[in-house]
Design an enzyme around this catalytic site. Structure first.
Site, PDB file in Angstrom:
ATOM      1  N   CYS A 417       0.833  -1.198   0.000  1.00  0.00           N
ATOM      2  CA  CYS A 417       0.000   0.000   0.000  1.00  0.00           C
ATOM      3  C   CYS A 417       0.869   1.251   0.000  1.00  0.00           C
ATOM      4  O   CYS A 417       2.077   1.186   0.020  1.00  0.00           O
ATOM      5  CB  CYS A 417      -0.879   0.002   1.235  1.00  0.00           C
ATOM      6  N   ASP A 450      -8.789  29.781  -3.907  1.00  0.00           N
ATOM      7  CA  ASP A 450      -8.641  28.967  -2.706  1.00  0.00           C
ATOM      8  C   ASP A 450      -9.754  27.932  -2.604  1.00  0.00           C
ATOM      9  O   ASP A 450      -9.572  26.857  -2.031  1.00  0.00           O
ATOM     10  CB  ASP A 450      -8.652  29.863  -1.464  1.00  0.00           C
ATOM     11  N   ASP A 490      -9.265  27.866   3.629  1.00  0.00           N
ATOM     12  CA  ASP A 490      -9.691  28.198   2.264  1.00  0.00           C
ATOM     13  C   ASP A 490     -11.039  28.917   2.261  1.00  0.00           C
ATOM     14  O   ASP A 490     -11.271  29.831   1.469  1.00  0.00           O
ATOM     15  CB  ASP A 490      -9.819  26.913   1.431  1.00  0.00           C
ATOM     16  N   GLY A 540     -18.353  11.351   6.625  1.00  0.00           N
ATOM     17  CA  GLY A 540     -16.973  11.176   6.187  1.00  0.00           C
ATOM     18  C   GLY A 540     -16.685   9.755   5.787  1.00  0.00           C
ATOM     19  O   GLY A 540     -17.607   8.934   5.626  1.00  0.00           O
TER      20      GLY A 540
END
Ligand SMILES: Cc1cc2nc3c(=O)[nH]c(=O)nc-3n(C[C@H](O)[C@H](O)[C@H](O)COP(=O)(O)OP(=O)(O)OC[C@H]3O[C@@H](n4cnc5c(N)ncnc54)[C@H](O)[C@@H]3O)c2cc1C
Length: 768
Positions: A417, A450, A490, A540
């Site tokens: 990996c 950004d 950002d 997530g």
């Protein structure tokens, strides 16, 4: 980041960087134990060596000479360094409880946290006396005391406690201050010795010698009675005498940390931690301790650094033996230690086995011993690969065979990996694709900024960004904070307000409990930052990989007419930078064991500072363009802005705030691996030969993580803007240059070393 090459099987947590633990760190650095991860949690990352403290007070040693820097030492040992104060121990749950950070899990914990003078039993002592310990709290207070004496507002210094430490300290203080004031005879010094007299427990010849030294130096000794009470400017003795003094120092009998009483561990009648001959807390195999904090069950031992130092190798061996299933060995304190007590001037008197010797040569001998001790922790041998060590496998010496079997299975799973896509490859690949041209995309790949800006039809525009990188510090909690700040930067740079975030995490292969602990700590840190930003973590994805990594896809909102572009620089505007630069070189130096721990900890604290309030302040000062300073370095991001705005810019080098230690690190030729890529942008600098010779020039290319905002504000509002930024906690914020109208020159950036105009300069400060 220091990472074990293989999965972690056991966590050893060292609490306190005391005299015994520095030896444990060195021992594990010399002979790493595969699969074992060390973590040092300490309140102070520069740990004082008390043997040299009086010499420092007397003016013979600089502060750095008497401190062990735990940064390079921890790096040498492959240990994680957490700066925090431990406030408890959950023995049942095997977790160390810290003041600031989430609990730290352990398999073995060791305490070497020292002691403090006992002020609790004497009314008024805690409020009105200055305790000598912790030493790092004492040093700034001593500096203030000295300033008062030099200013003539304090004349009488009184010290309570006539043990070796107290006597040495008062003699050192007297030596220093009498030499520094205009009228030495006007100063008074008093030693309050209690019923035991001067240096109780020491041979009569030594005590007589010190009584003579004290008398010769004009130091009054008050003996025969204990201190009964302390008030502002005076003490009262148990026989009723009251002695007024301008300064009251306190070095009486040691007291233990109060939180030990809450742990359920066996303590002696005064609250010190009882340990057996192997330095294990009574009845426990997973809790060790050494130094002033212990009550040694086999026989009482003095609370003195000598004994803590001698316990270090035994402690290291016994922790190792517990992990490997080997035999533990008893700590056998020496019956009579050599004591070398300095008199400040510089002379010293030594005693061992009843023999007493004194003179200038004894001081030189003591100095030689002390410096040799410090060199053991400063001049660390080069041990290539030592800190990472081979991975734990079935042949590992660790005793936990079940855990090792689990690790072998994991090792098979993770082969091959870790392939990565380089930035150039990525930009080439993106350059070749044509994204679908949706009309709602106001800022996208066609003119990158950004963050992307998308018109979703609502009253505000959607600002979208993603950031993801591998752990740059070895503390998952701090890394979580840094990663979240980096991603949010950002949104702030676009003038937006973060709304939601999705996390993308990679955790290294390992034992479930270890993986879970690191992931929890990392997400705890990240979520604290997101919450503070008013940004909801809504989901997530987590996967296993070679390295701990974290990123966020963040959505923000911005008013239709208020989003900031890099292309908004206006000639005449002031360029404002909100945070100091230098994280790239400092992190690189830390990886090589070349950075001071206090530099790295300060850099980490800066990376943990959100740009939220800075963005608010800039918005109130008519900001016209902003960007967050990250991987391209200050110059790279400025060039992006000047290109997009079709302007030039002048940077004033001595106005650019720089993190402590970054100049030293660059001076040693230590750079981030991204630096060479960034330096290619030097072609944007006018009069390059002259510019390259300017100090701080290399720092312009230093890549930043979670850096500050670089913004343009009207020159007339710059001073107020900087004042407001300082007020908001960005103490290093500074006007670092100006936007110029575009010239005929090919290079848009002009570097000047300084500029005399009175503009607010950066203040040197580190967030708490
Ligand atoms: C003026 C003076 C001079 C002395 N001179 C000598 C001498 O010449 N020779 C000698 O042998 N002894 C000397 N001593 C005694 C000596 O200071 C102590 O015996 C010695 O420091 C004890 O070492 P230790 O390892 O137990 O703890 P310390 O050296 O006190 O170290 C404790 C460590 O733990 C950390 N810590 C403490 N609490 C926490 C917490 N809650 N969480 C996280 N970290 C924590 C501290 O930051 C520090 O790093 C002197 C003492 C004084 C006051």
């Amino acid at each position: 980041m220091r990472m074990n090459a293989g999965p972690v099987v056991k966590d050893v947590v060292l609490v306190g960087a005391g005299h015994a633990h520095v030896a444990v760190l060195r021992n594990f650095g010399m002979t790493p134990l595969p699969g074992v991860r060390l973590t040092l949690i300490t309140r102070e990352v520069d740990t004082p060596y008390s043997g040299m403290l009086p010499g420092h007070i007397a003016g013979h040693y600089a502060a750095d000479e008497i401190h062990i820097d735990t940064g390079p030492l921890a790096r040498f040992a492959g240990a994680r360094l957490y700066q925090d104060e431990v406030v408890g121990l959950d023995v049942a749950g095997r977790r160390v409880i810290c003041r600031d950070r989430p609990p730290v899990p352990y398999d073995i914990v060791s305490l070497d946290i020292g002691s403090r003078p006992n002020t609790a039993d004497i009314p008024g002592a805690a409020e009105h006396a200055l305790p000598v310990k912790p030493i790092d709290g004492f040093l700034p207070r001593f500096a203030a005391l000295r300033a008062r004496v030099l200013a003539g507002t304090s004349r009488h210094v009184l010290l309570v406690g006539a043990g070796a430490g107290g006597v040495e300290l008062l003699l050192a203080t007297e030596h220093r201050l009498r030499r520094e004031v205009a009228d030495p005879a006007a100063l008074r010094f008093t030693l309050v010795a209690g019923s035991g007299g001067v240096l109780p427990g020491f041979p009569a010849a030594l005590r007589a010698r010190f009584r003579a030294v004290l008398a010769a130096r004009g130091i009054a000794v008050e003996a025969g009675a204990r201190v009964a009470a302390v008030e502002a400017g005076a003490i009262t003795l148990s026989d009723g005498r009251r002695i007024a003094a301008d300064e009251i120092l306190w070095t009486t009998q040691a007291a233990p940390a109060a939180w030990l009483a809450e742990t359920g561990l066996a303590l002696d009648e005064r609250g010190f931690l009882r340990v057996d001959a192997m330095l294990r807390a009574t009845g426990r195999e997973d809790v060790f301790a050494a130094g002033d904090t212990i009550a040694f069950d086999p026989a009482p031992i003095p609370r003195s650094g000598v004994y803590a130092v001698r316990a270090g190798p035994v402690l290291a061996d016994n922790i190792r033996a517990t992990l490997t299933g080997g035999a533990l060995r008893p700590y056998r304190p020496q019956r009579d230690a050599l004591y070398l007590i300095s008199t400040g001037d510089p002379h010293a008197v030594g005693t061992r086995n009843g023999l007493v010797l004194g003179g200038r040569w004894v001081w030189r001998w003591k100095d030689w011993i002390d410096r040799r001790f410090m060199r053991r922790f400063r001049d660390l041998p080069a041990m290539p690969g030592a800190a990472s060590g081979p991975a734990a496998g079935p042949a590992s010496p660790l005793a936990d065979k079940a855990a090792l079997r689990d690790i072998s299975a994991i090792a098979m799973r993770c082969g091959g990996c870790g392939a990565k896509v380089g930035a150039t490859v990525l930009s080439r690949a993106l350059g070749a694709i044509a994204p679908f041209p949706r009309p709602e995309v106001l800022v996208g790949l066609a003119a990158p900024d950004d963050a992307a800006v998308v018109d979703t039809g609502g009253p505000r525009l959607s600002v979208q960004t993603v950031d993801y990188f591998r752990a740059i510090v070895d503390d998952p909690w701090r890394f979580g904070m840094i990663a979240a700040n980096h991603a949010l930067g950002d949104i702030y740079a676009m003038g937006g307000e973060p709304q939601t975030a999705l996390a993308i995490a990679t955790v290294p292969y390992g034992l479930e409990a270890k993986v879970e602990a690191d992931l929890s700590a990392m997400m705890d840190g990240a979520n604290a930052v997101l919450r503070e930003a008013g940004c909801a973590l809504v989901g997530g994805h987590t996967s296993e990989g070679a390295e701990l990594s974290l990123g966020f896809a963040v959505n923000g909102l911005v008013a239709r007419d208020a989003f900031l572009r890099k292309g908004g620089l206006r000639p005449g505007d002031a360029l404002v930078l909100t945070k100091p630069i230098g994280t790239g070189t400092l992190l690189a130096a830390d990886m090589r064991g070349l950075a001071r721990a206090r530099w790295v900890q300060a850099a980490i604290r800066h990376m943990c500072v959100s740009n939220r309030r800075a963005a608010e302040v800039l918005a109130h000062h008519d900001v016209s363009a902003a960007t967050d300073v990250t991987g391209f370095g200050l110059l790279g991001h400025l060039v992006e802005m000047t290109r997009a705005s079709e302007v030039d810019a002048r940077l004033i080098l001595d106005r650019i705030p720089v993190l402590d230690g970054a100049r030293e690190s660059v001076g040693r030729g230590v750079f981030s691996s991204l630096q060479p890529q960034n330096v290619r942008l030097r072609r944007a600098v006018r009069d390059l030969d002259r510019a390259q010779a300017l100090s701080d020039y290399p720092l312009l290319f230093d890549p930043q993580t979670a850096g500050g905002l670089l913004a343009s504000v009207p020159a007339a509002r710059a001073e107020a803007c900087i004042a407001a930024l300082h007020e908001a906690g960005y103490a290093a914020a500074s006007v670092i240059g100006h936007v110029l109208a575009r010239s005929d020159a090919l290079e848009p950036i002009v570097l000047v070393p300084s500029e005399p105009a009175a503009r607010p300069a950066a203040r040197e400060a580190v967030p708490a």
